[in-house]
Motif scaffolding. Structure first.
Motif, PDB file in Angstrom:
ATOM      1  N   PRO A 237      13.600  41.918  58.467  1.00 20.53           N
ATOM      2  CA  PRO A 237      14.270  41.390  56.970  1.00 20.53           C
ATOM      3  C   PRO A 237      14.844  40.026  57.378  1.00 20.53           C
ATOM      4  N   PRO A 238      15.042  39.213  56.464  1.00 15.38           N
ATOM      5  CA  PRO A 238      15.134  37.778  56.562  1.00 15.38           C
ATOM      6  C   PRO A 238      16.750  37.631  57.258  1.00 15.38           C
ATOM      7  N   TYR A 239      17.515  38.440  57.018  1.00 14.26           N
ATOM      8  CA  TYR A 239      18.852  38.405  57.446  1.00 14.26           C
ATOM      9  C   TYR A 239      19.233  38.709  58.746  1.00 14.26           C
ATOM     10  N   PHE A 240      18.157  39.399  59.390  1.00 15.81           N
ATOM     11  CA  PHE A 240      18.177  40.075  61.055  1.00 15.81           C
ATOM     12  C   PHE A 240      18.723  39.023  61.752  1.00 15.81           C
ATOM     13  N   MET A 241      19.612  39.355  62.524  1.00 14.12           N
ATOM     14  CA  MET A 241      20.336  38.445  63.532  1.00 14.12           C
ATOM     15  C   MET A 241      19.801  38.841  65.340  1.00 14.12           C
ATOM     16  N   TRP A 242      19.340  37.573  65.866  1.00 17.56           N
ATOM     17  CA  TRP A 242      18.925  38.041  67.256  1.00 17.56           C
ATOM     18  C   TRP A 242      19.767  37.262  68.196  1.00 17.56           C
ATOM     19  N   GLY A 243      20.136  38.269  69.124  1.00 18.69           N
ATOM     20  CA  GLY A 243      21.022  37.280  70.288  1.00 18.69           C
ATOM     21  C   GLY A 243      20.942  37.923  71.816  1.00 18.69           C
ATOM     22  N   THR A 244      21.637  37.465  72.583  1.00 24.31           N
ATOM     23  CA  THR A 244      21.739  37.957  73.838  1.00 24.31           C
ATOM     24  C   THR A 244      23.335  38.169  74.236  1.00 24.31           C
ATOM     25  N   ALA A 245      23.548  38.777  75.146  1.00 26.85           N
ATOM     26  CA  ALA A 245      24.857  39.131  75.462  1.00 26.85           C
ATOM     27  C   ALA A 245      25.243  39.147  76.954  1.00 26.85           C
ATOM     28  N   THR A 246      26.483  38.817  77.172  1.00 23.50           N
ATOM     29  CA  THR A 246      27.136  38.923  78.724  1.00 23.50           C
ATOM     30  C   THR A 246      28.301  39.341  78.652  1.00 23.50           C
ATOM     31  N   ALA A 247      28.940  39.560  79.779  1.00 25.48           N
ATOM     32  CA  ALA A 247      30.494  39.737  80.026  1.00 25.48           C
ATOM     33  C   ALA A 247      31.245  38.931  80.956  1.00 25.48           C
ATOM     34  N   SER A 248      32.462  38.703  80.663  1.00 27.87           N
ATOM     35  CA  SER A 248      33.364  38.081  81.426  1.00 27.87           C
ATOM     36  C   SER A 248      33.178  38.062  82.875  1.00 27.87           C
TER      37      SER A 248
ATOM     38  N   PRO B  50      26.017  53.473  58.410  1.00 32.03           N
ATOM     39  CA  PRO B  50      26.891  52.283  58.486  1.00 32.03           C
ATOM     40  C   PRO B  50      26.028  51.104  58.899  1.00 32.03           C
ATOM     41  N   ASP B  51      26.242  49.768  58.476  1.00 29.96           N
ATOM     42  CA  ASP B  51      25.596  48.675  59.076  1.00 29.96           C
ATOM     43  C   ASP B  51      25.788  48.737  60.682  1.00 29.96           C
ATOM     44  N   LEU B  52      24.937  48.341  61.121  1.00 35.85           N
ATOM     45  CA  LEU B  52      24.686  48.464  62.796  1.00 35.85           C
ATOM     46  C   LEU B  52      24.234  47.217  63.215  1.00 35.85           C
ATOM     47  N   TYR B  53      24.839  46.919  64.358  1.00 36.54           N
ATOM     48  CA  TYR B  53      24.334  45.806  65.433  1.00 36.54           C
ATOM     49  C   TYR B  53      24.008  46.431  66.548  1.00 36.54           C
ATOM     50  N   VAL B  54      22.981  46.632  67.221  1.00 39.18           N
ATOM     51  CA  VAL B  54      22.410  46.751  68.548  1.00 39.18           C
ATOM     52  C   VAL B  54      23.127  45.576  69.399  1.00 39.18           C
ATOM     53  N   THR B  55      24.007  46.115  70.025  1.00 38.64           N
ATOM     54  CA  THR B  55      24.920  44.671  70.719  1.00 38.64           C
ATOM     55  C   THR B  55      24.387  44.967  72.283  1.00 38.64           C
ATOM     56  N   GLU B  56      23.741  45.861  72.791  1.00 37.03           N
ATOM     57  CA  GLU B  56      22.940  45.534  74.143  1.00 37.03           C
ATOM     58  C   GLU B  56      21.796  46.578  74.132  1.00 37.03           C
ATOM     59  N   ASN B  57      20.656  45.913  74.815  1.00 40.38           N
ATOM     60  CA  ASN B  57      19.589  46.771  75.367  1.00 40.38           C
ATOM     61  C   ASN B  57      18.698  45.814  76.208  1.00 40.38           C
ATOM     62  N   GLY B  58      18.375  46.441  77.088  1.00 35.26           N
ATOM     63  CA  GLY B  58      17.510  45.503  78.203  1.00 35.26           C
ATOM     64  C   GLY B  58      17.150  46.420  79.581  1.00 35.26           C
ATOM     65  N   VAL B  59      16.470  45.737  80.346  1.00 40.71           N
ATOM     66  CA  VAL B  59      15.949  46.397  81.553  1.00 40.71           C
ATOM     67  C   VAL B  59      16.102  45.486  82.656  1.00 40.71           C
TER      68      VAL B  59
ATOM     69  N   GLY C  31      15.341  53.633  56.868  1.00 39.83           N
ATOM     70  CA  GLY C  31      16.303  53.118  56.260  1.00 39.83           C
ATOM     71  C   GLY C  31      17.578  53.122  56.814  1.00 39.83           C
ATOM     72  N   CYS C  32      17.598  53.062  58.155  1.00 41.83           N
ATOM     73  CA  CYS C  32      18.608  52.643  58.982  1.00 41.83           C
ATOM     74  C   CYS C  32      19.229  51.227  58.751  1.00 41.83           C
ATOM     75  N   ASN C  33      20.328  51.077  58.706  1.00 40.85           N
ATOM     76  CA  ASN C  33      21.016  49.706  58.249  1.00 40.85           C
ATOM     77  C   ASN C  33      21.212  48.823  59.404  1.00 40.85           C
ATOM     78  N   VAL C  34      20.219  48.625  60.258  1.00 39.28           N
ATOM     79  CA  VAL C  34      20.301  47.772  61.226  1.00 39.28           C
ATOM     80  C   VAL C  34      20.399  46.346  61.071  1.00 39.28           C
ATOM     81  N   LYS C  35      21.248  45.348  61.293  1.00 40.30           N
ATOM     82  CA  LYS C  35      21.479  44.148  60.827  1.00 40.30           C
ATOM     83  C   LYS C  35      20.988  43.237  62.082  1.00 40.30           C
ATOM     84  N   GLY C  36      21.015  43.510  63.359  1.00 40.42           N
ATOM     85  CA  GLY C  36      21.019  42.669  64.372  1.00 40.42           C
ATOM     86  C   GLY C  36      20.560  43.276  65.846  1.00 40.42           C
TER      87      GLY C  36
END
Ligand code: GBH
Length: 485
Positions: free
Chosen positions: A13-24, A375-384, A414-419
């Motif tokens: 969907p057009p609103y979908f957000m794409w990002g990358t993650a790290t930690a301090s 609920p609205d959901l963001y996948v906040t981490e996934n990787g290998v 029908g899952c509300n995944v936003k990013g």
């Protein structure tokens, strides 16, 4: 079944957000610079318990190289960046009276740099680096930590909240409580009472989360207009057989891990029923007068219930779960009466615990949709991970291709995944495994004092995926292509 579904050639969907993650702690380095206090991970790694005796003292040197990191993301075209804030930079002792403006300035600079490059910041308040001075008085086992965490959150909202609109209170509290206070694989390395301490830790983290959420809700939401939730880690638990006992066991395992935190927050302010039943039963068999699982007061249940604005999910892998009575010793994991295995046919990775099972993510997203009322959901981490850090990381591209396609299928369900947020922007300090397991979209040379970054093929692939917002529709629908996996 989800595992047999064909690859979906379609856009998000057009609103979908794409990002990358790290930690301090995994990227910043500068562990004792500009007033920063010691954290439990500084102490733990300095004790020499990490693979190869690695430490996060320098890590990716992102404390100094954050502008370069932002340019890597700009090049990929991400919409958001998920990073974490080191409590010990803000309050070196953990307490409000130790406020350190230089530490706050680092995050102000980072957020400003993101803003200048049109990247939305998503900030995690706690990604496992507790101030050591709080650990010295019991850490997450001492409920006085709740007020200190609340003070810390309050200060960060007030200073960064004009520019940060997406907040996560905690990253994977399961890991803090089980690996930190149950089996001693992570800092602070406690394993005194694995059938008691993890539950106390979780009890204090859930209450800390709720306090921080209400602080935001009461004091900042109206003026700052952001969103705040928690990020929980969940594997998909597939029943080993179709027997009702194994199906119940898989459900129980999901409740004991994800439901432990999600049930109080997303449902009714209290732990899952099956968890309460099993810990009570096991406690009774031990001859204890009350359950080892602590209880929330009615007022606390009201305070905790509904403290979310979306669902933050970290997901990597899947296991089979079978029903198995197990009273070999007293421990959070033995309270569950389960046997956990993996399929020998699932592809391995650079991490022993991480098997490649793309369809598990779709199953999990559907379970969350059903269990927590979509609920609205963001996948906040996934990787290998791999161990060599190769730039030609076709293996990683295949992983992302498979998992992200299952996010798309879940959206179709029908899952509300936003990013979606890829772990990680960079190869970094992989906790107990040090620098030996590499999750990065960019390679980092940890032998070079400058810590130069190099772009892997997976980063270029991700850039294209983001640019297309998924996959082009197939022109010739009569010859559907299937994913190589
Ligand atoms: C996430 O944890 C973390 O949020 C992130 O910081 C981390 O870098 C990333 O995943 C990759 O691991 O040492 O064999 O006992 C995911 C959950 C928790 C799974 C720690 C692996 C260690 C297993 N991880 N666990 S082991």
């Amino acid at each position: 079944h989800h595992k047999d579904a064909p690859f979906l050639h379609k856009k998000f969907p057009p609103y979908f957000m794409w990002g990358t993650a790290t930690a301090s702690y995994q990227i910043e380095g500068a562990w004792n610079v500009s007033g920063k206090g010691e954290s439990i991970w500084d102490k733990f790694s300095h004790a020499g318990v990490i693979h190869n005796q690695d430490t996060g003292d320098v890590a990716c040197d992102s404390y100094n190289k954050y502008k370069e990191d932002v340019q890597l993301m700009k090049e990929m075209g991400v919409t958001h960046y998920r990073f974490s804030i080191a409590w010990t930079r803000i309050f070196p002792t953990g307490k409000a009276d130790s406020y350190n403006a230089a530490g706050m300035q680092y995050y102000k600079d980072l957020v400003a740099e993101l803003k200048n490059n049109s990247i939305i910041p998503m900030a995690t308040l706690y990604h496992w680096d507790l101030p050591q001075q709080l650990e010295d008085v019991g850490g997450w086992l001492n409920d006085t930590v709740i007020e200190h965490y609340r003070d810390y959150a309050d200060r960060v909202f007030s200073e960064l909240g004009d520019d940060v609109k997406l907040w996560l209170t905690f990253n994977e509290p399961f890991v803090t409580c089980w690996l930190g206070y149950g089996i001693a694989v992570h800092a602070p390395g406690k394993y005194e009472k694995p059938g008691v301490d993890p539950y106390i830790c979780a009890h204090n983290i859930i209450r800390s989360h709720a306090k921080a959420w209400h602080t935001y809700d009461d004091k900042y939401r109206e003026s700052q207009r952001g969103k705040i939730s928690i990020t929980l880690d969940a594997d998909w638990k597939e029943p080993k057989t179709n027997s009702s006992a194994d199906r119940a066991a898989a459900e129980r395992a999901e409740q004991f891990k994800l439901g432990w935190f999600a049930h109080p927050i997303y449902k009714n302010g209290d732990y899952p029923k099956v968890m309460k039943e099993f810990v009570a039963k096991k406690s009774k068999a031990q001859g204890l007068p009350v359950s080892r699982l602590p209880q929330f007061t009615e007022a606390e249940k009201c305070m905790i219930k509904g403290t979310y604005d979306f669902f933050g999910l970290n997901h990597y892998t899947t296991q089979y779960v079978a029903d198995k009575e197990d009273s070999s010793y007293v421990s959070y994991d033995k309270d569950q009466d389960i046997d956990v295995t993996v399929d020998p046919n699932w592809a391995s990775s650079g991490s022993s615990w991480l098997k490649v099972v793309p369809w598990g993510l779709r199953s999990l997203l559907n379970w969350i949709k059903y269990e927590y009322n979509n609920p609205d959901l963001y996948v906040t981490e996934n990787g290998v991970s791999d161990k060599n850090g190769t730039l030609n990381d076709t293996f990683r591209i295949n992983f992302y291709n498979g998992y992200i396609n299952n996010v798309l299928k879940a959206i179709d369900d029908g899952c509300n995944v936003k990013g979606y947020t890829a772990w990680s922007l960079l190869d970094n300090f992989e906790w107990r495994q040090g620098y030996s397991e590499k999750f990065g979209l960019h390679y980092v040379d940890f032998d070079d004092p400058d810590r130069p970054r190099e772009t892997k093929d997976s980063a270029k692939w991700f850039k294209k995926l983001i640019n297309t917002n998924g996959w082009e529709e197939l022109k010739d629908a009569s010859s559907p292509k299937y994913h190589p996996d």
